[in-house]
Design a protein around this motif. Structure first.
Motif, PDB file in Angstrom:
ATOM      1  N   TYR A  70       0.868  -1.177   0.000  1.00  0.00           N
ATOM      2  CA  TYR A  70       0.000   0.000   0.000  1.00  0.00           C
ATOM      3  C   TYR A  70       0.908   1.231   0.000  1.00  0.00           C
ATOM      4  O   TYR A  70       1.511   1.570   1.022  1.00  0.00           O
ATOM      5  CB  TYR A  70      -0.897   0.016   1.238  1.00  0.00           C
ATOM      6  N   CYS A  71       1.039   1.879  -1.154  1.00  0.00           N
ATOM      7  CA  CYS A  71       1.876   3.073  -1.234  1.00  0.00           C
ATOM      8  C   CYS A  71       1.201   4.219  -0.486  1.00  0.00           C
ATOM      9  O   CYS A  71      -0.024   4.347  -0.488  1.00  0.00           O
ATOM     10  CB  CYS A  71       2.131   3.464  -2.687  1.00  0.00           C
ATOM     11  N   ASN A  72       2.016   5.054   0.135  1.00  0.00           N
ATOM     12  CA  ASN A  72       1.489   6.152   0.952  1.00  0.00           C
ATOM     13  C   ASN A  72       2.467   7.316   0.864  1.00  0.00           C
ATOM     14  O   ASN A  72       3.634   7.179   1.252  1.00  0.00           O
ATOM     15  CB  ASN A  72       1.324   5.705   2.402  1.00  0.00           C
ATOM     16  N   PHE A  73       2.012   8.445   0.341  1.00  0.00           N
ATOM     17  CA  PHE A  73       2.920   9.575   0.142  1.00  0.00           C
ATOM     18  C   PHE A  73       3.457  10.130   1.460  1.00  0.00           C
ATOM     19  O   PHE A  73       4.470  10.809   1.482  1.00  0.00           O
ATOM     20  CB  PHE A  73       2.207  10.679  -0.640  1.00  0.00           C
ATOM     21  N   ARG A  74       2.824   9.789   2.613  1.00  0.00           N
ATOM     22  CA  ARG A  74       3.355  10.213   3.905  1.00  0.00           C
ATOM     23  C   ARG A  74       4.520   9.336   4.349  1.00  0.00           C
ATOM     24  O   ARG A  74       5.163   9.636   5.353  1.00  0.00           O
ATOM     25  CB  ARG A  74       2.256  10.147   4.981  1.00  0.00           C
ATOM     26  N   ARG A  75       4.780   8.252   3.653  1.00  0.00           N
ATOM     27  CA  ARG A  75       5.838   7.319   4.061  1.00  0.00           C
ATOM     28  C   ARG A  75       6.937   7.206   2.998  1.00  0.00           C
ATOM     29  O   ARG A  75       7.513   6.141   2.818  1.00  0.00           O
ATOM     30  CB  ARG A  75       5.241   5.934   4.348  1.00  0.00           C
ATOM     31  N   HIS A  76       7.207   8.288   2.309  1.00  0.00           N
ATOM     32  CA  HIS A  76       8.214   8.233   1.249  1.00  0.00           C
ATOM     33  C   HIS A  76       9.583   7.791   1.760  1.00  0.00           C
ATOM     34  O   HIS A  76      10.323   7.116   1.038  1.00  0.00           O
ATOM     35  CB  HIS A  76       8.317   9.595   0.559  1.00  0.00           C
ATOM     36  N   ASN A  77       9.934   8.163   2.981  1.00  0.00           N
ATOM     37  CA  ASN A  77      11.241   7.769   3.504  1.00  0.00           C
ATOM     38  C   ASN A  77      11.332   6.269   3.757  1.00  0.00           C
ATOM     39  O   ASN A  77      12.422   5.716   3.834  1.00  0.00           O
ATOM     40  CB  ASN A  77      11.528   8.520   4.812  1.00  0.00           C
ATOM     41  N   GLU A  78      10.185   5.614   3.900  1.00  0.00           N
ATOM     42  CA  GLU A  78      10.175   4.170   4.155  1.00  0.00           C
ATOM     43  C   GLU A  78       9.779   3.376   2.916  1.00  0.00           C
ATOM     44  O   GLU A  78       9.675   2.157   2.985  1.00  0.00           O
ATOM     45  CB  GLU A  78       9.173   3.846   5.280  1.00  0.00           C
ATOM     46  N   GLN A  79       9.529   4.077   1.814  1.00  0.00           N
ATOM     47  CA  GLN A  79       9.031   3.404   0.615  1.00  0.00           C
ATOM     48  C   GLN A  79       9.844   3.784  -0.617  1.00  0.00           C
ATOM     49  O   GLN A  79       9.302   4.078  -1.673  1.00  0.00           O
ATOM     50  CB  GLN A  79       7.540   3.719   0.411  1.00  0.00           C
ATOM     51  N   LYS A  80      11.163   3.735  -0.458  1.00  0.00           N
ATOM     52  CA  LYS A  80      12.034   3.874  -1.624  1.00  0.00           C
ATOM     53  C   LYS A  80      11.954   2.574  -2.417  1.00  0.00           C
ATOM     54  O   LYS A  80      11.403   1.579  -1.955  1.00  0.00           O
ATOM     55  CB  LYS A  80      13.464   4.184  -1.182  1.00  0.00           C
ATOM     56  N   ALA A  81      12.531   2.567  -3.615  1.00  0.00           N
ATOM     57  CA  ALA A  81      12.392   1.402  -4.504  1.00  0.00           C
ATOM     58  C   ALA A  81      12.908   0.127  -3.840  1.00  0.00           C
ATOM     59  O   ALA A  81      12.266  -0.932  -3.917  1.00  0.00           O
ATOM     60  CB  ALA A  81      13.138   1.655  -5.816  1.00  0.00           C
ATOM     61  N   ASP A  82      14.059   0.217  -3.152  1.00  0.00           N
ATOM     62  CA  ASP A  82      14.592  -1.000  -2.514  1.00  0.00           C
ATOM     63  C   ASP A  82      13.747  -1.414  -1.308  1.00  0.00           C
ATOM     64  O   ASP A  82      13.638  -2.602  -0.992  1.00  0.00           O
ATOM     65  CB  ASP A  82      16.065  -0.820  -2.116  1.00  0.00           C
ATOM     66  N   ASP A  83      13.109  -0.438  -0.632  1.00  0.00           N
ATOM     67  CA  ASP A  83      12.219  -0.782   0.481  1.00  0.00           C
ATOM     68  C   ASP A  83      11.001  -1.561  -0.015  1.00  0.00           C
ATOM     69  O   ASP A  83      10.581  -2.544   0.603  1.00  0.00           O
ATOM     70  CB  ASP A  83      11.740   0.487   1.192  1.00  0.00           C
ATOM     71  N   LEU A  84      10.414  -1.091  -1.122  1.00  0.00           N
ATOM     72  CA  LEU A  84       9.240  -1.767  -1.673  1.00  0.00           C
ATOM     73  C   LEU A  84       9.590  -3.185  -2.110  1.00  0.00           C
ATOM     74  O   LEU A  84       8.850  -4.140  -1.846  1.00  0.00           O
ATOM     75  CB  LEU A  84       8.686  -0.964  -2.852  1.00  0.00           C
ATOM     76  N   LEU A  85      10.731  -3.318  -2.769  1.00  0.00           N
ATOM     77  CA  LEU A  85      11.150  -4.641  -3.228  1.00  0.00           C
ATOM     78  C   LEU A  85      11.456  -5.560  -2.040  1.00  0.00           C
ATOM     79  O   LEU A  85      11.108  -6.744  -2.055  1.00  0.00           O
ATOM     80  CB  LEU A  85      12.399  -4.492  -4.109  1.00  0.00           C
ATOM     81  N   ALA A  86      12.071  -4.995  -1.001  1.00  0.00           N
ATOM     82  CA  ALA A  86      12.382  -5.791   0.196  1.00  0.00           C
ATOM     83  C   ALA A  86      11.105  -6.264   0.883  1.00  0.00           C
ATOM     84  O   ALA A  86      11.055  -7.371   1.435  1.00  0.00           O
ATOM     85  CB  ALA A  86      13.233  -4.976   1.169  1.00  0.00           C
ATOM     86  N   SER A  87      10.050  -5.446   0.859  1.00  0.00           N
ATOM     87  CA  SER A  87       8.777  -5.861   1.462  1.00  0.00           C
ATOM     88  C   SER A  87       8.177  -7.047   0.724  1.00  0.00           C
ATOM     89  O   SER A  87       7.640  -7.972   1.337  1.00  0.00           O
ATOM     90  CB  SER A  87       7.785  -4.689   1.452  1.00  0.00           C
ATOM     91  N   LEU A  88       8.265  -7.040  -0.611  1.00  0.00           N
ATOM     92  CA  LEU A  88       7.778  -8.179  -1.391  1.00  0.00           C
ATOM     93  C   LEU A  88       8.590  -9.431  -1.065  1.00  0.00           C
ATOM     94  O   LEU A  88       8.034 -10.523  -0.888  1.00  0.00           O
ATOM     95  CB  LEU A  88       7.863  -7.869  -2.886  1.00  0.00           C
TER      96      LEU A  88
END
Length: 936
Positions: free
Chosen positions: A446-464
């Motif tokens: 769930y992308c959230n513009f308030r969490r940009h610091n926690e949702q960089k490209a490598d963060d998103l991939l690491a979550s998957l």
């Protein structure tokens, strides 16, 4: 309470049930339990059902808000105590915790621990022990040194906190201990002895003449250890908090005393029962000191020492409120959980090995990413109105995507049509359908513009990668190898590292579904969105994964999905009517009694919102203050006039107008409600990351200039939400308090200077005041455990430390506002201890073991001001004599930090003041000049 005629008293006793008992007090000796009974505010009768062959005799009563059982083992020692504790936990299933109260042998160590007869020892954990250790369980090492081994459970946190409160009372000379003890010592046999309290030299043993030590005193006056007179009157025992050594034998000579406590400088007492109870029931041990674990006789102190321990136990229980006890987990729940855990495993050895393995795997998954989307999934699904969203699941496009591999389904939609709720419905459908198929992998974001610091490209991939890895019975080798490679270097995996591991883990499944909500809220700087989507499509090409994504109609995002199947998201009129019907109860009672009016509301709103769930929610909320059917119908007509019609821009404008109307309602509230709403909305809008409800409660309770938090200034969460007229929601699983929608945040970002123009100033003042609290005056926490406790006790600590400077930086550009915070900031940054505590929380990262200890120490106010780019503050500190060349423990200067964070103005200032441009940090060899070049 009069105990002289128990038979007649019993007739007046109130009878209670075993389930009413919430606290157990264990005593080994009769005079110990009698001392406790003198403490009771009320005595009860109770008839617990006998369990097994052991039938214990109990006493029952009330102390403060707690109904207690007083229990005695048959004999002294840990085994009998454990049997008694186990029986109590079965017979009284709602016992939350226990106290072990009685006498013990003190361990004097002058001048550090001047423990005296009649003093009190309490098993409070420290960094290297849990409060109680077994003194006869250990091993002899080379040189004859005896080292204690093993570990017992810690006392429950509720009792540790209560003791902390008592300790504060002692420091302020308002402890109830003296008063309670005085009441007990009025009873026959419990008065403080007249005989002297004498400590003999450890080399001197008892002279065997009579039952006292008069012969010892007479024959060896030089063997008496001199101790200073205490500056307190008799009847005022000192409480010694630390390690209690428990075992099965009596320690009665100084050689054994000193040998057994070796290596444990904070050991204060020996006793014989606690080792048997600590792992049976959450327990705090309280001992009155009756001797010094030597050969000398001090029998006349036994009763008074028992009274001291009993008095402390009552003072402690009076600090624990009944509501707090209800919130702790009952012993029955703990035992049920333990039994279920045992039932799931075939043998204990396998269980222990698996538990250790799980712990390591948990650490690896946490290392990959701390972010967890499951609470959001639960929250969003909980907001779904039953029966909605079925049109999507039944659509041809979705069924094709579901039943074929290597498929992409792009689901765009305008704001407020329910894309996120539909995403949650899709995820729930997949997890339900494939819950028994271990070959199907499901991961979601769930992308959230308030969490940009926690949702960089490598963060998103690491979550998957984390989600797909944890679905397997054991952690895939590729993930373990990834961790092992970086663990030694203390580094984090690169995007490429994560990508390779994700390819490997995906290959372990026959099919994989990846769902991504709100791509329009994904970070776009540094090519983040493009990089992430390219990797997703690459994964699909190699492994055949299925991708479903939602977004607003953003051209750059739409371009990424050209050539794929698209299904526009909309809220069907039927779904909106279901939603309205399900929430009709929030309207006034006259609406509940008028079926025709309810139909008009459903029809009027569903027609007016043109498929926008969010607008339907706002309109419905706006009706809750209408007092007549006429007022309701008038509002419905206005909704029709404002109908959004076609086109995203037009619908966004209608939403903005709806928000304006809500703000007018908020402004029309009573002044106190309006002020609270504006403060809540300003914090939620302007903070750098989402806050949970406890963090916001702390923020709202702080007033500039406070030295500690006043909990009587807390605002109830329900009130925070209600005064905001439907613009604020609380996610139940994560407890995050947030604005109801992305468009709400965008609206306030454009208008906050109108509604709450002082928001940044107020937030800065609150954060700086919080960090200046006296509780942080202890400075840098020396262990992760101590740091974690500091975070738990002070929920706003993490946010304030990491972000106060960013808010201050925003304020610094407006001189009128800056003057309101400048002095507060200066005072904080000139306080060495508070700066040390703030810098630790600011820098701590859980990506590494011992995370709170592997941060720079010796950071000064100048370092922090430079880190945040505060030019005026840096200049003020330098004028006050601070050296611009000061180095922290990583040998980094304020100039290094300013250059690393890209604060050009501070870099220039520091250079003007003589800071060294070419100074290198010893770890990476970087200079401020090289850092500035990287930033250029």
């Amino acid at each position: 309470m009069n105990n002289t005629d128990e038979e007649s008293d019993l007739e007046e006793f109130k009878e209670i049930l075993p389930k009413d008992i919430t606290v157990a007090i264990f005593c080994a000796l009769s005079y110990e339990s009698v001392a406790i009974k003198y403490n009771l505010d009320e005595e009860f009768e109770c008839h617990p059902k006998a369990i097994g062959p052991r039938k214990y005799v109990y006493s029952f009563g009330r102390i403060g808000e707690h109904k207690v059982v007083i229990a005695r083992p048959y004999q002294m020692g840990p085994v009998k105590a454990a049997q008694c504790a186990a029986t109590v936990s079965q017979q009284f299933p709602n016992v939350r915790f226990a106290l072990m109260v009685g006498i013990g042998a003190g361990i004097p160590r002058l001048p550090k621990c001047d423990i005296r007869l009649g003093d009190i020892a309490v098993s409070i954990p420290r960094d290297n022990h849990p409060g109680v250790l077994v003194y006869d369980f250990g091993k002899y090492e080379s040189g004859g040194t005896f080292v204690l081994k093993g570990s017992l459970n810690k006392p429950p946190s509720i009792l540790i906190s209560a003791d902390g409160s008592l300790e504060e009372d002692e420091m302020m000379n308002r402890s109830p201990l003296k008063r309670i003890l005085k009441n007990i010592t009025k009873q026959p046999g419990y008065v403080q002895p007249n005989s002297g309290d004498i400590l003999f030299d450890e080399t001197f043993h008892h002279v065997n003449k009579g039952n006292d030590c008069s012969g010892c005193e007479a024959s060896s006056e030089k063997k008496v250890v001199p101790r200073a007179e205490r500056d307190r009157k008799p009847g005022q025992p000192v409480v010694h908090r630390g390690l209690i050594l428990s075992g099965s034998g009596v320690v009665k000579n100084p050689e054994d005393r000193d040998r057994l406590r070796q290596g444990h400088d904070d050991a204060v007492c020996f006793e014989m029962e606690a080792a048997g109870i600590m792992d049976e029931i959450p327990c705090l041990v309280v001992r009155g000191i009756c001797d010094y674990a030597d050969t000398h006789k001090q029998d006349e102190w036994h009763h008074y020492a028992a009274a001291s321990a009993a008095a402390y136990s009552k003072a402690l229980l009076l600090k624990v409120y009944g509501q707090d006890v209800e919130e702790t987990r009952s012993m029955k729940e703990m035992m049920d959980k333990l039994e279920k855990k045992i039932d799931r495993t075939s043998n204990d050895v396998h269980n222990l090995k698996q538990e250790a393995n799980d712990t390591k795997e948990g650490l690896i998954l946490e290392w990959l990413t701390r972010f967890d989307y499951a609470p959001q999934q639960s929250d969003f699904l909980g907001r779904q109105q039953s029966g909605t969203g079925q049109w999507l699941l039944k659509s041809t496009e979705f069924q094709t995507w579901l039943n074929n591999s290597k498929q992409t389904l792009f689901c765009p939609g305008i704001p407020g049509v329910g894309k996120t709720i539909l995403t949650a419905i899709v995820i729930d459908n997949l997890t339900t359908q494939f819950q028994n198929d271990s070959n199907i992998g499901i991961a979601y974001l769930y992308c959230n513009f308030r969490r940009h610091n926690e949702q960089k490209a490598d963060d998103l991939l690491a979550s998957l990668l984390k989600q797909l890895s944890q679905e397997k019975p054991s952690l895939p080798d590729s993930v373990k190898d990834l961790y092992d490679r970086h663990k030694a270097k203390r580094t984090l995996p690169s995007f490429n590292d994560i990508s390779i591991a994700l390819q490997s883990v995906t290959a372990l499944y026959s099919r994989v579904f990846i769902i991504v909500d709100a791509l329009d809220e994904c970070r776009t700087s540094n090519g983040c969105l493009t990089k992430f989507l390219s990797e997703l499509f690459n994964l699909q090409k190699r492994q055949g994964v299925n991708i479903l994504a939602t977004s607003r109609f953003i051209p750059k995002i739409v371009d990424h999905f050209k050539g794929t199947v698209s299904l526009e998201i909309h809220a069907s009129r039927k779904d909106i009517e279901r939603y309205l019907e399900g929430h009709m109860k929030q309207l006034p009672s006259f609406v509940q009694q008028n079926g025709q009016l309810q139909e008009e509301i459903k029809t009027g709103i569903s027609e007016a919102v043109d498929g926008m769930f969010l607008l339907a929610q706002i309109y419905l909320n706006s009706l809750d203050d209408k007092c007549t059917p006429k007022a309701i119908r008038s509002a419905l007509k206005n909704f029709q006039k404002q109908s959004p019609g076609s086109g995203e821009n037009k619908k966004v404008q209608v939403l903005a107008h709806a928000y304006e109307q809500v703000m007018e309602r908020i402004n029309g509230q009573k002044p106190g409600f309006k002020d609270l709403a504006m403060r809540v909305l300003s914090w939620i809008t302007c903070t750098k990351r989402p806050l949970n409800t406890v963090e916001l409660q702390h923020a709202l309770a702080v007033e500039a200039g406070d030295h500690e938090l006043d909990e009587e200034n807390f605002t109830q969460v329900e009130d925070m939400v209600s005064v905001c007229a439907g613009l604020v929601a609380v996610d139940k699983e994560s407890n995050i308090i947030r604005l109801v929608h992305y468009t709400t945040q965008k609206y306030f970002e454009q208008t906050w200077t109108t509604w709450f123009p002082d928001a940044q100033t107020d937030i800065t003042k609150i954060c700086v005041t919080y960090l200046s609290f006296d509780t942080f005056g202890t400075g840098f926490c020396s262990t992760d455990g101590e740091f974690e406790a500091q975070l738990e006790l002070n929920p706003l600590y993490d946010y304030a430390a990491r972000n106060w400077g960013h808010h201050a930086h925003a304020v610094s550009t407006v001189m009128e506002q800056w003057t309101r915070v400048e002095l507060l900031i200066q005072n904080l940054l000139e306080n060495e201890k508070n700066v040390s505590a703030a810098s630790q929380a600011m820098m701590a990262s859980k990506s590494f073991p011992s995370y709170s200890q592997e941060v720079p120490r010796q950071m000064t106010g100048v370092h922090i001001a430079a880190y945040f780019g505060l030019v005026g503050t840096t200049m003020g500190l330098l004028k006050n004599g601070y050296n611009p060349g000061l180095r922290d423990s990583y040998v980094q200067t304020p100039l290094w930090w300013a250059a690393d964070m890209g604060h050009e103005a501070v870099v220039k200032l520091l250079l003007e003041k003589g800071a060294e441009l070419e100074s290198k940090d010893p770890y990476y060899g970087q200079t401020p000049l090289s850092l500035a070049a990287e930033r250029a």
